[in-house]
Motif scaffolding. Sequence first.
Motif, PDB file in Angstrom:
ATOM      1  N   THR A   1       0.877  -1.160   0.000  1.00 43.83           N
ATOM      2  CA  THR A   1       0.000   0.000   0.000  1.00 43.83           C
ATOM      3  C   THR A   1       0.919   1.215   0.000  1.00 43.83           C
ATOM      4  OG1 THR A   1      -1.686  -1.204   1.216  1.00 43.83           O
ATOM      5  CG2 THR A   1      -1.831   1.199   1.236  1.00 43.83           C
ATOM      6  N   ILE A   2       0.983   1.882  -1.126  1.00 45.70           N
ATOM      7  CA  ILE A   2       1.950   2.962  -1.330  1.00 45.70           C
ATOM      8  C   ILE A   2       1.279   4.319  -1.175  1.00 45.70           C
ATOM      9  CG2 ILE A   2       3.490   4.040  -3.037  1.00 45.70           C
ATOM     10  CD1 ILE A   2       3.902   1.160  -4.154  1.00 45.70           C
ATOM     11  N   THR A   3       1.907   5.181  -0.384  1.00 47.08           N
ATOM     12  CA  THR A   3       1.470   6.571  -0.273  1.00 47.08           C
ATOM     13  C   THR A   3       2.267   7.350  -1.311  1.00 47.08           C
ATOM     14  OG1 THR A   3       1.047   6.285   2.082  1.00 47.08           O
ATOM     15  CG2 THR A   3       1.262   8.554   1.272  1.00 47.08           C
ATOM     16  N   ALA A   4       1.598   7.740  -2.389  1.00 46.58           N
ATOM     17  CA  ALA A   4       2.272   8.356  -3.538  1.00 46.58           C
ATOM     18  C   ALA A   4       3.097   9.581  -3.160  1.00 46.58           C
ATOM     19  CB  ALA A   4       1.248   8.721  -4.597  1.00 46.58           C
ATOM     20  N   ALA A   5       2.623  10.369  -2.209  1.00 41.68           N
ATOM     21  CA  ALA A   5       3.334  11.586  -1.806  1.00 41.68           C
ATOM     22  C   ALA A   5       4.669  11.284  -1.139  1.00 41.68           C
ATOM     23  CB  ALA A   5       2.453  12.414  -0.868  1.00 41.68           C
ATOM     24  N   ASN A   6       4.869  10.031  -0.694  1.00 42.37           N
ATOM     25  CA  ASN A   6       6.101   9.660   0.004  1.00 42.37           C
ATOM     26  C   ASN A   6       7.108   8.921  -0.873  1.00 42.37           C
ATOM     27  OD1 ASN A   6       4.959  10.795   2.266  1.00 42.37           O
ATOM     28  ND2 ASN A   6       4.255   8.852   3.096  1.00 42.37           N
ATOM     29  N   VAL A   7       6.839   8.824  -2.166  1.00 45.07           N
ATOM     30  CA  VAL A   7       7.757   8.154  -3.096  1.00 45.07           C
ATOM     31  C   VAL A   7       8.857   9.136  -3.491  1.00 45.07           C
ATOM     32  CG1 VAL A   7       7.971   7.064  -5.367  1.00 45.07           C
ATOM     33  CG2 VAL A   7       5.945   6.619  -3.948  1.00 45.07           C
ATOM     34  N   VAL A   8      10.115   8.777  -3.147  1.00 48.65           N
ATOM     35  CA  VAL A   8      11.244   9.683  -3.377  1.00 48.65           C
ATOM     36  C   VAL A   8      12.455   8.879  -3.872  1.00 48.65           C
ATOM     37  CG1 VAL A   8      12.811  11.344  -2.275  1.00 48.65           C
ATOM     38  CG2 VAL A   8      10.448  11.145  -1.472  1.00 48.65           C
ATOM     39  N   PRO A   9      13.084   9.328  -4.961  1.00 47.82           N
ATOM     40  CA  PRO A   9      14.280   8.610  -5.430  1.00 47.82           C
ATOM     41  C   PRO A   9      15.471   8.860  -4.514  1.00 47.82           C
ATOM     42  CG  PRO A   9      13.967  10.592  -6.719  1.00 47.82           C
ATOM     43  CD  PRO A   9      12.781  10.488  -5.792  1.00 47.82           C
ATOM     44  N   GLY A  10      16.345   7.865  -4.421  1.00 45.73           N
ATOM     45  CA  GLY A  10      17.563   8.020  -3.644  1.00 45.73           C
ATOM     46  C   GLY A  10      18.642   8.705  -4.468  1.00 45.73           C
ATOM     47  N   ALA A  11      19.675   9.184  -3.784  1.00 46.94           N
ATOM     48  CA  ALA A  11      20.800   9.833  -4.467  1.00 46.94           C
ATOM     49  C   ALA A  11      21.453   8.833  -5.408  1.00 46.94           C
ATOM     50  CB  ALA A  11      21.807  10.326  -3.438  1.00 46.94           C
TER      51      ALA A  11
END
Length: 136
Positions: free
Chosen positions: A5-15
Amino acid sequence: MADLTITAANVVPGAGSVIEAGTAGETLAAGKAVYKAAATRKWMLADSNSATAEARRATGIALNGAALNQPVSVLKGGDITIGATLTAGTDYYLSDTPGGICPRADVGSGEYVCLLGLAKTTAVLTVDIQFPNVAL
């Protein structure tokens, strides 16, 4: 278990992640597994039991939501904060829900195996997509 269950606002790419910009071929949400359609060069939702061979091989994870023909960024490799709770050390796969991500235990009979990555922590997935083109 079930799909993450993914919260779209919390999807962030890593360095240092590998990211490709493109165009959505359908409505996409951040955190969904996608592939680039050869005919249109647009990003579409991947699906492990699709009748279309091309759709069974995810090639990235959408980093933002986009409607048809809108711009989308796709993470193709590296770390991603996926916006869901993971089990560290667990491998995660493309599911039979379009764009879905699930643990190995939820890949069922008749589905094509597409490893998306391994959980580095309870929040970070290290994406290294592997597709042997084999159905269970």
